[in-house]
Motif scaffolding. Structure first.
Motif, mmCIF file in Angstrom:
data_model
loop_
_atom_site.group_PDB
_atom_site.id
_atom_site.type_symbol
_atom_site.label_atom_id
_atom_site.label_comp_id
_atom_site.label_asym_id
_atom_site.label_seq_id
_atom_site.Cartn_x
_atom_site.Cartn_y
_atom_site.Cartn_z
ATOM 1 N N ARG A 1 0.831 -1.197 0.000
ATOM 2 C CA ARG A 1 0.000 0.000 0.000
ATOM 3 C C ARG A 1 0.871 1.255 0.000
ATOM 4 N NH1 ARG A 1 -5.232 1.066 1.569
ATOM 5 N NH2 ARG A 1 -5.648 3.220 2.174
ATOM 6 N N PRO A 2 0.653 2.197 -0.931
ATOM 7 C CA PRO A 2 1.433 3.444 -0.916
ATOM 8 C C PRO A 2 1.173 4.237 0.359
ATOM 9 C CG PRO A 2 0.311 3.155 -3.027
ATOM 10 C CD PRO A 2 -0.258 2.125 -2.092
ATOM 11 N N GLU A 3 2.222 4.903 0.857
ATOM 12 C CA GLU A 3 2.085 5.647 2.107
ATOM 13 C C GLU A 3 1.161 6.851 1.952
ATOM 14 O OE1 GLU A 3 5.913 6.694 3.472
ATOM 15 O OE2 GLU A 3 6.573 4.620 3.813
ATOM 16 N N ALA A 4 1.141 7.475 0.781
ATOM 17 C CA ALA A 4 0.338 8.686 0.602
ATOM 18 C C ALA A 4 -1.137 8.393 0.384
ATOM 19 C CB ALA A 4 0.879 9.495 -0.581
ATOM 20 N N LEU A 5 -1.517 7.133 0.242
ATOM 21 C CA LEU A 5 -2.915 6.794 -0.031
ATOM 22 C C LEU A 5 -3.748 6.970 1.232
ATOM 23 C CD1 LEU A 5 -4.414 5.665 -2.581
ATOM 24 C CD2 LEU A 5 -4.411 3.462 -1.417
ATOM 25 N N PRO A 6 -4.927 7.607 1.150
ATOM 26 C CA PRO A 6 -5.774 7.757 2.348
ATOM 27 C C PRO A 6 -6.174 6.404 2.920
ATOM 28 C CG PRO A 6 -6.507 9.217 0.579
ATOM 29 C CD PRO A 6 -5.488 8.308 -0.026
ATOM 30 N N GLU A 7 -6.340 6.363 4.256
ATOM 31 C CA GLU A 7 -6.671 5.109 4.919
ATOM 32 C C GLU A 7 -8.027 4.590 4.483
ATOM 33 O OE1 GLU A 7 -4.958 3.206 6.847
ATOM 34 O OE2 GLU A 7 -3.167 4.452 6.847
ATOM 35 N N ALA A 8 -8.969 5.495 4.182
ATOM 36 C CA ALA A 8 -10.317 5.057 3.824
ATOM 37 C C ALA A 8 -10.378 4.426 2.433
ATOM 38 C CB ALA A 8 -11.280 6.249 3.887
ATOM 39 N N MET A 9 -9.351 4.608 1.627
ATOM 40 C CA MET A 9 -9.355 4.078 0.265
ATOM 41 C C MET A 9 -8.731 2.683 0.277
ATOM 42 S SD MET A 9 -7.946 5.930 -3.202
ATOM 43 C CE MET A 9 -8.942 7.362 -2.817
ATOM 44 N N ALA A 10 -9.547 1.659 -0.048
ATOM 45 C CA ALA A 10 -9.066 0.276 0.008
ATOM 46 C C ALA A 10 -9.822 -0.555 -1.022
ATOM 47 C CB ALA A 10 -9.250 -0.305 1.403
ATOM 48 N N PHE A 11 -9.226 -1.702 -1.358
ATOM 49 C CA PHE A 11 -9.881 -2.640 -2.260
ATOM 50 C C PHE A 11 -10.983 -3.382 -1.516
ATOM 51 C CE2 PHE A 11 -5.667 -2.140 -4.189
ATOM 52 C CZ PHE A 11 -6.023 -1.888 -5.507
#
Length: 753
Positions: free
Chosen positions: A628-638
């Motif tokens: 998981r990229p570090e800059a990706l928001p926590e709420a965004m997931a598969f």
């Protein structure tokens, strides 16, 4: 100021008069008290007046002398500023020589501050009197460049003082001479002698002798002064002693403070070094994780295609082709396990192992392992026994894949190193302790064999990577199995222990005790999987994005066979374009993690950023661990995640959970009841076409675990004896389902008949 002249005082004048008057009036017997009071009534105001006049004159003379001294120093500093700055020594000496014409000036010295040397120094040999010094800084602008040291004698001051004394002496001399014979004796005996004694005592006190006490028996004011000074001496002594103690304490405190500062600096340096080491270790770990992800992707992706297409071809293949496909699948699974061993061990060193607990049946786990390894154990003429002592406990929460991997390694080693013996898998629920959480249970998993045993010297190193028994280095494997198993056991909160013996009662016992949460039965895992014909409801559209054409094609073939409309894309950017242009809209997307131009995470970001596709289910299917990229928001997931290689059953589970599908299953054939149904049947009598030699060959192949050879022999016998075709088809089916117990009972029944 150093060298101040000793000022004239009343005591000095009276002492002088006493020395003169005492010789003249030493034998006088005049009672001094009344005469003294009368004389003092007249003399003291006059003496006091003269004394204060003299003191004021003396102070004025001293102030005049000091003012002249400082003014001369300032004049010299201003005059020598440019000369010192330009280093004009000759001119400076000439200028100072002109000032030495003033006989009051004893010495002039100009000090260069920049070089620290004396620039000019002149002396006046005719200077008289005590010398008084003044230091005046020399400035060039606002910069101090040196100092002027001026020594001036006070001869003229003494001359002035002497003149003032003579004048006063003329005024008061006659009166003092008249009263000298009366005043001096009284002063000597009543004042001067006590004062001298007091002076002696104060001299000793000023010399630092605080231990000597003052003894004053006089009751007059001088006696009171003496006693007061003795009290002051005592208090001063106590004060100095207390200051000494405080200084000692302060020295200790300062020493401790310096030590604390030194330790703080050392700790800070050590902390900085540790932070740098941690940063380097984290960077190395991140590089290793990236490398492992790439290797995992490159190795698993082709296996995903091989095993997937072998599973698809198995649907329509002939019996002979199925045997060949089974070889492909078995070899592929063996290669997959080898790759998993290497990657799991390396990943366990690079990053902490992340567990994925799911509801797990202990009895089904043991039955599955027994079915898988019974034939493997039979190859070494071994007997595999399964014991389940869990009582009412059966379902727990555990990482099924990791736990299966541990037990597979232990059973595989037992099969490798045991011949003509016994292998036992024992699953046991331990009694609950009084203080234990009722929601947890303790489960012990043991694999015991009667093999060669492990030498004592090698028991501690077999759990280390790439370490194998010295006598069995030719046996297949990399020497990672036990190291990985111990790694996984520690991640689950347990540890694999070993008991082993050699000799007559040789064998080994590997045990693992875990504390696991208790779970309820998962009905979805109880029913055996059945072939899927399709799904109910409207036709769905799937978007598949994968840069490997074979992986993309395998997923597309599976989904099309179940009735889905499939859109294909080679990367995330193309997938976004097809997603926006799709009509009807896409119901779900299956994407690979690493793709050119735009990877799965970029695709997910684009999907969630659009209001039209924000709720689209996106499933990640990757050959590497999720990064998981570090800059990706926590709420965004598969919505779901699966590792390659992906079987049809696992793909069906993902689609069912993601889209809420209801599958249409094919009805199982009457003979396909699984190992338990076969085992429940009574053995069929031996056909007349089967000779004793064939029965022995059947038993030999069964003992060696050659199920494929038995299956081929059964198909050949079905062609030779069509009337016995159901029997031979049943035997072939038992081989496909690895029903070793059923085949053993059949061989035993044929041997007896």
């Amino acid at each position: 100021m150093d060298g101040d002249p000793k000022p004239f005082s009343l005591r000095t004048v009276l002492a002088c008069l006493w020395r003169r008057g005492h010789r003249a009036f030493a034998d006088s017997r005049i009672t001094p008290l009344i005469v003294l009071l009368l004389i003092l009534g007249l003399l003291l105001p006059m003496v006091a007046t003269g004394y204060f006049i003299f003191r004021s004159e003396l102070r004025a003379l001293h102030e005049q002398f000091d003012e002249e001294l400082h003014r001369t120093g300032q004049v010299l500093a201003r005059s020598s500023s440019s000369l010192l700055w330009n280093l004009q020594r000759d001119i400076a000496e000439a200028m100072l020589q002109s000032h030495l014409s003033d006989e009051r000036i004893c010495e002039i010295r100009i000090q260069d501050k920049l070089s620290g040397r004396v620039f000019v120094e002149l002396h006046n040999a005719h200077c008289e009197g005590a010398r008084h010094e003044v230091l005046t800084p020399i400035f060039n602008g606002s910069t101090e460049i040196g100092t002027v040291r001026l020594l001036m004698g006070d001869g003229w001051l003494q001359t002035q003082i002497a003149g003032r004394v003579r004048e006063l002496a003329l005024l008061f001399g006659l009166l003092m001479l008249v009263l000298l014979s009366i005043v001096v004796p009284a002063l000597v005996f009543k004042v001067i002698q006590p004062l001298r004694r007091l002076k002696q005592q104060t001299g000793k006190l000023s010399g630092g002798n605080l231990a000597l006490a003052f003894e004053w028996r006089q009751g007059d004011e001088i006696g009171q002064v003496g006693r007061a000074m003795d009290e002051a001496r005592r208090k001063l002594k106590e004060l100095l002693e207390e200051q000494t103690r405080q200084a000692a304490r302060q020295a200790i405190i300062d020493q401790q403070r310096e030590e604390n500062l030194r330790l703080s600096a050392a700790v800070e340096q050590q902390t900085r070094s540790l932070r740098e080491a941690i940063a380097r270790a984290e960077a190395s770990s991140q590089a290793k994780s990236t490398f492992l992800s790439t290797v995992s992707h490159e190795l698993r992706a082709p296996l995903h295609d091989i095993l997937g297409y072998a599973e698809l071809l198995n649907r329509k293949a002939s019996p002979e082709a199925r045997d060949q496909l089974a070889v492909i699948q078995q070899s592929g699974q063996q290669l997959l396990r080898l790759i998993n061993d290497i990657l799991d061990f390396s990943r366990g060193e690079a990053k902490p192992i992340v567990l994925e607990p799911v509801p797990l049946s202990l009895s089904r786990l043991a039955d599955h392992l027994a079915k898988v390894y019974r034939a493997r154990a039979a190859q070494g003429n071994n007997r595999l026994i399964t014991r389940i002592d869990t009582g009412a406990l059966d379902w727990v929460l555990a990482d099924e894949r990791r736990l299966m991997q541990i037990l597979r390694n232990l059973l595989e080693n037992a099969c490798k190193f045991t011949q003509n013996g016994r292998i036992e898998l024992h699953v046991q629920a331990l009694p609950r302790r009084p203080a234990e959480d009722p929601a947890l249970c303790r489960v012990r998993l043991c694999v015991t064999d009667t093999g060669i045993g492990i030498p004592r010297a090698q028991r501690r190193i077999i759990f280390e990577p790439f370490n194998r028994l010295d006598r069995h280095t030719r046996i297949g494997g990399l020497g990672l199995g036990l190291a990985i198993a111990q790694q996984l056991a520690r991640a689950m909160g347990g540890r694999i222990t070993l008991l082993s013996a050699q000799g007559a009662d040789s064998g080994s016992r590997f045990s693992l005790t875990l504390r696991l949460p208790i779970s309820v039965a998962d009905n979805a895992q109880v029913d055996a999987p059945r072939p899927i014909l399709g799904y109910r409801g409207r036709r769905r559209t799937l978007l598949i994005a994968d840069d490997f054409p074979t992986s993309r094609g395998y997923l597309a073939d599976c989904c099309r066979a179940w009735g889905f409309t499939v859109l294909l894309a080679e990367d995330g950017a193309e997938a976004l374009e097809q997603l926006r242009a799709a009509e009807p809209p896409v119901d779900a997307a299956l994407v690979d993690q690493y793709m050119p131009r735009l990877d799965a995470w970029g695709f997910l970001r684009g999907v969630r950023a659009s209001a039209a596709t924000a709720r689209l289910p996106v499933v990640l299917i990757s050959a590497a661990q999720m990064q998981r990229p570090e800059a990706l928001p926590e709420a965004m997931a598969f919505d779901a995640y699966a590792m390659k290689p992906l079987s049809e059953a696992r793909l069906a589970q993902l689609l069912q959970a993601t889209l809420g599908l209801e599958w249409d299953y094919a009805q199982p054939p009457p003979s396909d009841k699984g190992p338990r149904a076969h085992s429940a049947k009574a053995p069929v009598p031996r056909p007349a076409a089967v000779s004793d030699a064939q029965v022995k060959a059947f038993q030999r192949m069964l003992a060696l675990g050659q199920l494929s050879a038995i299956q081929q022999w059964a198909r050949g016998m079905a062609e030779q004896s069509p009337e016995q075709a159901p029997l031979w088809q049943d035997i072939a089916q038992r081989c496909s389902s690895v029903d070793v117990p059923g085949l053993q009972r059949l061989a035993k029944a044929w041997q007896e008949t």
